[in-house]
Design a protein around this motif. Structure first.
Motif, PDB file in Angstrom:
ATOM      1  N   ALA A  37      32.529  30.677  43.746  1.00  0.00           N
ATOM      2  CA  ALA A  37      33.154  31.187  44.967  1.00  0.00           C
ATOM      3  C   ALA A  37      32.867  30.262  46.146  1.00  0.00           C
ATOM      4  N   THR A  38      31.652  29.773  46.246  1.00  0.00           N
ATOM      5  CA  THR A  38      31.289  28.856  47.322  1.00  0.00           C
ATOM      6  C   THR A  38      32.089  27.555  47.214  1.00  0.00           C
ATOM      7  N   ALA A  39      32.222  27.033  46.003  1.00  0.00           N
ATOM      8  CA  ALA A  39      32.997  25.804  45.790  1.00  0.00           C
ATOM      9  C   ALA A  39      34.463  26.016  46.156  1.00  0.00           C
ATOM     10  N   LEU A  40      35.008  27.160  45.786  1.00  0.00           N
ATOM     11  CA  LEU A  40      36.400  27.464  46.122  1.00  0.00           C
ATOM     12  C   LEU A  40      36.584  27.570  47.636  1.00  0.00           C
ATOM     13  N   LYS A  41      35.635  28.230  48.290  1.00  0.00           N
ATOM     14  CA  LYS A  41      35.700  28.378  49.748  1.00  0.00           C
ATOM     15  C   LYS A  41      35.677  27.002  50.431  1.00  0.00           C
ATOM     16  N   ASN A  42      34.771  26.147  49.993  1.00  0.00           N
ATOM     17  CA  ASN A  42      34.677  24.803  50.576  1.00  0.00           C
ATOM     18  C   ASN A  42      35.948  23.997  50.335  1.00  0.00           C
TER      19      ASN A  42
END
Length: 108
Positions: free
Chosen positions: A60-65
Motif C-alpha cells: 500500500a505504501t509503494a502504491l501510494k508513493n
C-alpha cells in the motif's frame, strides 16, 4: 484488502496503462502531452484507490508513493518527459519488490 489482492489489482491497472500507452505510440503520430497526462492521471487514481484499501502495508505504501509520483508527472507541461525520472522509477521498483514478496509478479 490483502497484499496479494492489492498486487493483482495493481498488475491489472498497470497492464491497462501499458495497453493505452502502446496504442497511443502505435498510432503513427507522436502522442500529445494530453494523452500522457490522461494515462498518468488514470493510473494515479487507480493505484491511490488501491493504496487506501491496503492500510499501512509495504504494498500500500509503494502504491501510494507511485501514485504521488505519477500525479506530479501528469501535472507537468510535458508529462512523458516528467515520468522519465528516478523517483517514479524507484516507486515502480518498490511496487515490484513488495508484490514479489506477496507472491505476485508485477513490473511497474
Amino acid at each position: 484488502m490483502s497484499d496479494k489482492k492489492l498486487c493483482e489489482s495493481a498488475k491489472k491497472a498497470g497492464a491497462e496503462m501499458k495497453a493505452k500507452l502502446i496504442a497511443a505510440v502505435s498510432s503513427g503520430q507522436e502522442p500529445s502531452p494530453a494523452v500522457f497526462k490522461e494515462i498518468l492521471t488514470e493510473l494515479d487514481g487507480k493505484v491511490t484507490t488501491l493504496a487506501a484499501a491496503g492500510g499501512d502495508s509495504k504494498v500500500a505504501t509503494a502504491l501510494k508513493n507511485f501514485g504521488m509520483e505519477a500525479s506530479k508527472a501528469a501535472a507537468s507541461p510535458d508529462p512523458a518527459q516528467a515520468a522519465d525520472n528516478p523517483a517514479l522509477e524507484k516507486a515502480g521498483a518498490d511496487i515490484t519488490a513488495a508484490c514479489k514478496a506477496s507472491g505476485v509478479s508485477v513490473i511497474f
